[in-house]
Design a protein around this motif. Structure first.
Motif, PDB file in Angstrom:
ATOM      1  N   GLU A 270       2.155   4.788  13.919  1.00  0.00           N
ATOM      2  CA  GLU A 270       2.399   6.432  13.061  1.00  0.00           C
ATOM      3  C   GLU A 270       3.954   5.513  12.940  1.00  0.00           C
ATOM      4  N   THR A 271       3.927   5.700  11.375  1.00  0.00           N
ATOM      5  CA  THR A 271       4.659   5.338  10.483  1.00  0.00           C
ATOM      6  C   THR A 271       5.495   6.526   9.193  1.00  0.00           C
ATOM      7  N   GLU A 272       6.299   7.348   8.734  1.00  0.00           N
ATOM      8  CA  GLU A 272       6.870   7.691   8.163  1.00  0.00           C
ATOM      9  C   GLU A 272       7.521   6.909   6.845  1.00  0.00           C
ATOM     10  N   SER A 273       7.429   5.660   6.577  1.00  0.00           N
ATOM     11  CA  SER A 273       8.205   4.545   5.991  1.00  0.00           C
ATOM     12  C   SER A 273       6.780   3.979   5.415  1.00  0.00           C
ATOM     13  N   ILE A 274       5.415   4.644   4.948  1.00  0.00           N
ATOM     14  CA  ILE A 274       4.779   4.086   4.212  1.00  0.00           C
ATOM     15  C   ILE A 274       4.406   3.702   2.750  1.00  0.00           C
ATOM     16  N   LYS A 275       6.013   4.609   2.215  1.00  0.00           N
ATOM     17  CA  LYS A 275       6.127   4.445   0.494  1.00  0.00           C
ATOM     18  C   LYS A 275       6.506   2.746   0.720  1.00  0.00           C
ATOM     19  N   ASP A 276       7.554   2.275   1.092  1.00  0.00           N
ATOM     20  CA  ASP A 276       8.638   1.699   0.966  1.00  0.00           C
ATOM     21  C   ASP A 276       8.726   0.046   2.056  1.00  0.00           C
ATOM     22  N   GLY A 277       9.398   0.868   2.817  1.00  0.00           N
ATOM     23  CA  GLY A 277      10.089  -0.201   4.577  1.00  0.00           C
ATOM     24  C   GLY A 277       8.926  -0.519   4.865  1.00  0.00           C
ATOM     25  N   PHE A 278       7.455   0.184   5.263  1.00  0.00           N
ATOM     26  CA  PHE A 278       7.298  -0.548   6.067  1.00  0.00           C
ATOM     27  C   PHE A 278       5.772  -1.949   5.635  1.00  0.00           C
ATOM     28  N   PRO A 279       5.653  -1.093   3.763  1.00  0.00           N
ATOM     29  CA  PRO A 279       5.036  -2.750   3.117  1.00  0.00           C
ATOM     30  C   PRO A 279       5.781  -3.916   3.076  1.00  0.00           C
ATOM     31  N   ARG A 280       7.083  -3.481   2.500  1.00  0.00           N
ATOM     32  CA  ARG A 280       8.204  -4.631   3.222  1.00  0.00           C
ATOM     33  C   ARG A 280       8.427  -5.596   4.115  1.00  0.00           C
ATOM     34  N   TRP A 281       8.342  -5.132   4.886  1.00  0.00           N
ATOM     35  CA  TRP A 281       7.719  -5.538   6.709  1.00  0.00           C
ATOM     36  C   TRP A 281       6.632  -6.226   7.146  1.00  0.00           C
ATOM     37  N   LEU A 282       5.709  -6.543   6.490  1.00  0.00           N
ATOM     38  CA  LEU A 282       4.606  -6.327   6.634  1.00  0.00           C
ATOM     39  C   LEU A 282       4.004  -7.590   5.226  1.00  0.00           C
ATOM     40  N   ILE A 283       5.118  -7.529   4.564  1.00  0.00           N
ATOM     41  CA  ILE A 283       4.566  -8.821   3.445  1.00  0.00           C
ATOM     42  C   ILE A 283       5.602 -10.187   4.188  1.00  0.00           C
ATOM     43  N   THR A 284       6.430 -10.029   5.146  1.00  0.00           N
ATOM     44  CA  THR A 284       7.076 -11.018   6.001  1.00  0.00           C
ATOM     45  C   THR A 284       6.010 -11.585   6.870  1.00  0.00           C
TER      46      THR A 284
ATOM     47  N   LYS B  42      -0.316  -4.889  -2.968  1.00  0.00           N
ATOM     48  CA  LYS B  42      -1.019  -5.371  -3.515  1.00  0.00           C
ATOM     49  C   LYS B  42      -0.499  -5.050  -5.090  1.00  0.00           C
ATOM     50  N   ASP B  43       0.862  -4.098  -5.166  1.00  0.00           N
ATOM     51  CA  ASP B  43       1.757  -4.269  -6.029  1.00  0.00           C
ATOM     52  C   ASP B  43       2.951  -4.445  -5.769  1.00  0.00           C
ATOM     53  N   LEU B  44       3.641  -4.281  -4.479  1.00  0.00           N
ATOM     54  CA  LEU B  44       4.958  -5.570  -4.310  1.00  0.00           C
ATOM     55  C   LEU B  44       4.192  -6.556  -4.135  1.00  0.00           C
ATOM     56  N   LEU B  45       3.000  -7.298  -4.410  1.00  0.00           N
ATOM     57  CA  LEU B  45       2.989  -8.385  -4.421  1.00  0.00           C
ATOM     58  C   LEU B  45       2.411  -8.795  -6.379  1.00  0.00           C
ATOM     59  N   THR B  46       2.040  -8.174  -6.497  1.00  0.00           N
ATOM     60  CA  THR B  46       2.503  -8.264  -8.212  1.00  0.00           C
ATOM     61  C   THR B  46       3.459  -8.140  -8.573  1.00  0.00           C
ATOM     62  N   LYS B  47       4.659  -7.370  -8.388  1.00  0.00           N
ATOM     63  CA  LYS B  47       5.963  -7.610  -8.552  1.00  0.00           C
ATOM     64  C   LYS B  47       6.890  -8.996  -8.645  1.00  0.00           C
ATOM     65  N   ILE B  48       6.678  -8.971  -7.328  1.00  0.00           N
ATOM     66  CA  ILE B  48       7.005 -10.214  -6.858  1.00  0.00           C
ATOM     67  C   ILE B  48       6.602 -11.693  -8.018  1.00  0.00           C
ATOM     68  N   SER B  49       5.357 -11.466  -8.161  1.00  0.00           N
ATOM     69  CA  SER B  49       4.781 -12.611  -9.349  1.00  0.00           C
ATOM     70  C   SER B  49       5.161 -12.767  -9.764  1.00  0.00           C
ATOM     71  N   GLU B  50       5.114 -11.734 -10.722  1.00  0.00           N
ATOM     72  CA  GLU B  50       5.704 -11.637 -12.215  1.00  0.00           C
ATOM     73  C   GLU B  50       7.615 -12.529 -12.390  1.00  0.00           C
TER      74      GLU B  50
END
Length: 317
Positions: A275-289, A307-315
């Motif tokens: 149960e997270t309050e950081s679904i928009k930023d913190g959680f996906p950034r942690w998950l990407i690791t 997907k958006d985060l990975l796209t930004k990194i790829s670009e």
């Protein structure tokens, strides 16, 4: 008894502690430690002598206690002495800087009641213990900030702080501190913020100014963990399938991101529910690791964020 004599009493007592904890104590070093003149130290030593303390030495060379003299006391086992030294090393690496000097003074008092053989044990062993810290210590702009916070909790008095947020915005808050905690290399205050009329966390190293007020707390508060578990916003349920072989790397962080359930699944997988309050930023950034070892079961929103985060990194690369 006025303030002058209280300060002298504290200083004379501290000098006696120094004499008990060290073989030789120089007047110049004591003067520097207590921010007084050398002549004042001479008078303090004379006060101890007049009280019957057997001090050996003279001005200019250094002072020591007569061999065999010690105040009665408290005696410690060798095992206890070694535990003190280990704890002292931990405090040097992980304690907040505003607590470090107070702990050092406390350790000097402990050393002062040790037998000479145990003091030698300390000297022989303390250089054989070390704690490796891989994160730089944070620096504060305020001296004794955590003791001030703890005093306000004990006295149930509000604090006024000037606080700098992560985007460098500065605001003045009146808070009622519930407690302090250390997490991911930072010290935090958990407090009721009168401006927001809700509980908030404040990172201690971002406090620019702090002062105790005479205003009492508006409410009664429980233990700090009761408030760390509470929500300051809307929570989103997240379910992941994660390969069991990497679970050891998530031991601390999974709790931080809101783990509420962990169940073994088939094929060497573990199902984690958050149960997270950081679904928009913190959680996906942690998950990407560890995303290559995980599968998102829900929500779809998290898949899109990742997907958006990975796209930004790829670009970018």
């Amino acid at each position: 008894m006025n303030d002058h004599y209280l300060k002298k009493l504290d200083r004379v007592t501290a000098i006696l502690t120094q004499l008990q904890s060290k073989p030789i104590v120089r007047a110049q070093d004591l003067a520097q430690k207590f921010d007084v003149s050398v002549r004042t130290i001479y008078r303090d030593v004379k006060t101890l002598e007049n009280a019957g303390i057997p001090i050996v030495g003279e001005a200019g060379s250094g002072y020591s206690l007569m061999d065999g003299y010690k105040l009665p006391p408290v005696m410690f086992t060798k095992e206890e002495v070694l535990s003190f030294i280990t704890a002292e090393k931990l405090m040097q690496k992980f304690s907040h800087q505003s607590l470090g000097s107070h702990y050092q003074t406390a350790m000097e008092k402990v050393r002062s009641v040790l037998k000479y053989s145990d003091r030698n044990l300390i000297q022989n062993i303390e250089n054989q213990i070390d704690i490796f810290q891989y994160h730089a210590k944070t620096e504060d702009t305020i001296k004794d900030v955590i003791p001030t916070i703890l005093e306000s909790i004990a006295e149930k008095r509000q604090l006024t702080i000037e606080y700098k947020t992560v985007d460098d915005a500065v605001s003045t808050r009146t808070i009622e501190a519930v407690g302090v905690f250390f997490e991911f290399n930072y010290w935090y205050i958990m407090a009721f913020c009168t401006l927001r009329n809700d509980f908030r966390q404040f990172r201690v190293d971002r406090i620019l100014k702090i002062s105790k007020t005479q205003n009492p707390f508006l409410g009664e508060y429980g233990q700090i963990n009761d408030y760390r578990k509470s929500s300051n916003g809307n929570k989103t349920t997240v379910r992941l399938l994660v390969e069991k072989k990497i679970m050891g790397f998530l031991v601390n962080s999974k709790r931080y991101y809101g783990l509420i359930k962990e169940v073994d699944a088939e094929n060497g997988m573990v199902e984690l529910t958050f149960e997270t309050e950081s679904i928009k930023d913190g959680f996906p950034r942690w998950l990407i690791t560890f995303a290559d070892y995980a599968e998102i079961l829900e929500p779809e929103e998290l898949k899109g964020k990742l997907k958006d985060l990975l796209t930004k990194i790829s670009e970018k690369y």
